[in-house]
Design an enzyme around this catalytic site. Sequence first.
Site, PDB file in Angstrom:
ATOM      1  CB  ILE A   1     -13.439  -3.134   0.873  1.00 24.55           C
ATOM      2  CG1 ILE A   1     -14.184  -3.906  -0.413  1.00 24.55           C
ATOM      3  CG2 ILE A   1     -12.687  -2.174   1.224  1.00 24.55           C
ATOM      4  CD1 ILE A   1     -15.114  -2.903  -0.065  1.00 24.55           C
TER       5      ILE A   1
ATOM      6  CB  THR B   1      -0.593   0.029   1.608  1.00 22.29           C
ATOM      7  OG1 THR B   1      -1.751  -1.308   1.622  1.00 22.29           O
ATOM      8  CG2 THR B   1      -1.754   1.345   1.732  1.00 22.29           C
TER       9      THR B   1
END
Length: 324
Positions: free
Chosen positions: A221, A192
């Site tokens: 998610i 990320t």
Amino acid sequence: MKYLTICFILFFSTSIIWAQTTTKYAMVIHGGAGVMDQKSMTPEIQSMYLNVLNRVLSVGDSVLSHGGTSMDAVEKAIVIMEDSPLFNAGKGAVFTHDSLVELDASVMEGQSLKAGAIAAVRDIKNPISVARAVMEKSEHVLLNGLGASQFAKEQGFEPVDNSYFYTEKRRKSLQELLKQERKATTNDKHGTVGCVALDSYGNIAAGTSTGGMTNKKYGRIGDSPIIGAGTYANNETGGFSCTGHGEYYIRLGFSRDISALMEYKKLSVQEACREEVGKLTKLGGTGGVIGLDKNGNIAMEFNTEGMFRGYIKSGGEKGVAIFK
């Protein structure tokens, strides 16, 4: 007398502008944390990552030093990392179990506490920019899937085919996991990307963008598009962007909890981030967080072997690193 009055007004106005644009600014970035073997990561590979991190800091510094807003700096910084195949965001995002790429992103500004996010999108080149559009041009905070894509098109963003995001490195990672018949675990890198910035007007902004976990299923998610988990900003405390095993970050309300530690326990940004990473470790989660307070103090905490990270300040102080 009239001449003196005009001169005084001009001087006073100029002083205000000068004061606003000479306030300290700062920016901190990350490109993911996880298991990183320093012996197997060659100097050439390390140089590739460090070069991109340095370029991101240079672009952010240019925005902030010319009076740009913290949100502008955050968006431009993250777009560069989304466009790089090195990180698990945008171009270099990992594959789902179904060999697709699904992206999440969020932004938040500390002055108004406004936020925007998108999740599980497959055709948006730069999710961070659409997340900002959700914040600024819609009445919502979080849009997902086809709805987020429809909103992006209505805002003038050109869709891309999902194949745009494919890289051979990520495909091999998925195939390795499928062969081992296991889910992605804490042994996988968390790639990320994120950025937190403080501008010369005293405003903080934070943003995070990701492709999630390799081999994710069922429309999973993670924390990156969840305000208060993967991203949070408040001018009274600081701004934060997280990278790691998202399920743990959601359960902890990770980034909002850091802000609360600063607000209620009066911890410094470094102390608060360190304490929250300690909570993550106790639960069995891995990852890291970057933070920045209203005075420009920086935190870069993680419990893994490394985290791609860097920072820059208005006084010229700068640093980039991968390992501890």
